[in-house]
Design an enzyme around this catalytic site. Sequence first.
Site, PDB file in Angstrom:
ATOM      1  N   CYS A 252       0.821  -1.197   0.000  1.00  0.00           N
ATOM      2  CA  CYS A 252       0.000   0.000   0.000  1.00  0.00           C
ATOM      3  C   CYS A 252       0.865   1.261   0.000  1.00  0.00           C
ATOM      4  O   CYS A 252       1.483   1.578  -1.009  1.00  0.00           O
ATOM      5  CB  CYS A 252      -0.973  -0.034   1.183  1.00  0.00           C
ATOM      6  N   HIS A 344      -3.724  -4.989   0.150  1.00  0.00           N
ATOM      7  CA  HIS A 344      -3.410  -5.503   1.484  1.00  0.00           C
ATOM      8  C   HIS A 344      -3.472  -7.030   1.485  1.00  0.00           C
ATOM      9  O   HIS A 344      -4.544  -7.608   1.636  1.00  0.00           O
ATOM     10  CB  HIS A 344      -4.410  -4.956   2.515  1.00  0.00           C
ATOM     11  N   GLU A 346      -2.656  -9.101   3.709  1.00  0.00           N
ATOM     12  CA  GLU A 346      -3.071  -9.712   4.975  1.00  0.00           C
ATOM     13  C   GLU A 346      -4.588  -9.862   5.028  1.00  0.00           C
ATOM     14  O   GLU A 346      -5.106 -10.687   5.777  1.00  0.00           O
ATOM     15  CB  GLU A 346      -2.568  -8.892   6.160  1.00  0.00           C
TER      16      GLU A 346
END
Length: 379
Positions: A252, A344, A346
């Site tokens: 990001c 992202h 995750e």
Amino acid sequence: MLVLEDGSRYVGRAYGSEGQTLGEIVFATGMTGYQETLTDPSYAGQIVLMTAPHIGNTGANDEDMESRKIWVSGFVVREPARVASNHRSTRTLDADLNAGGIVGISGIDTRAITRRIRSAGAMRSGIFSGDTFGLSDGEQLERVRAGASMRGRNLSDDVSTVEPFSIPPVGERIGSVAVLDLGVKTSTLNFLAERGFEVLVLPQSVTAEHVLSLKPSALFFSNGPGDPAASDKHVTLLREVLRAGVPYFGICFGNQLLGRALGFGTYKLPFGHRGINQPVLDKTTGKVEITSQNHGFAVDMPIEGVLESKAGFGKVEVSHYSLNDQVVEGIRCLDIDAFSVQYHPEAAAGPHDANYLFDRFRDVVVARNAAAADAGETK
């Protein structure tokens, strides 16, 4: 009252705390994961509108917090849940908003506002309730237009940890990773630790000399809020550590800063990418990934062809791009161990298509360890 910079006004009901709040209004398209959205530091300085109509159904808990607190400047929903019902819930979302002092608004046409943002772009806005609801239309609009713009704004210091801390590796230790906290999420740190990294989380104010003194096996730049063009010191740090030969992975904001470190520019998107359903093409495999994203700026690079780094880091290319609007979603360096993605991986809460990127980062460090061991045996 929700007031936008263009003068449009929407009357609703107070939700959460009462008072006045200002920020850039953006919309998030996830149908789930409102608690992860609220506690994502990348939303600092922004009033977040949820496009899903019902919010708060599953309540809130401590496990789903992505950081130490709620970061959004304000919260806009169509219909908040009257009852929270989930076996993991320990409190209501409304209670969290009140405890965090988050001014929100409900009972308004969020679809109409989303369409306006898509047409006019993200803009400054304000929510006025309680005593400030009675301000004149002109006074409310004047306060909104006097608010800070996201362009040129550096928010890293607001969200970063003040003191460094570490997280031990899970299982066999493969090395250490220095994480520059620009607004990092808890799940990111956990995924790094689960790959065998000793995670050294550092304040955004550290110098390249300090990072190199730790002798990390790798460097990681996290997600975060603000304009990458206002983070010159982080670009300088990254260039110095890359020149020292330390492998790098960024997500990001960390993707935008790698782009700048390589000599490319960044620009502000009209309304950004925010949600957990953003399609991205991996050019290497041809696979389409559904990704979790939260960004309002992007790297200015052509998505095809091998390019030469303007800052002397060799050949680079765009590795991923958005299928919605062809925005750069990943960068890969061909002559040094450095790569990044705009989304992202995750994915809390969201799809897990991109989780393999943490494995790729681990593989880079393991390969470097093996090469160093072979060199030692040869000597």
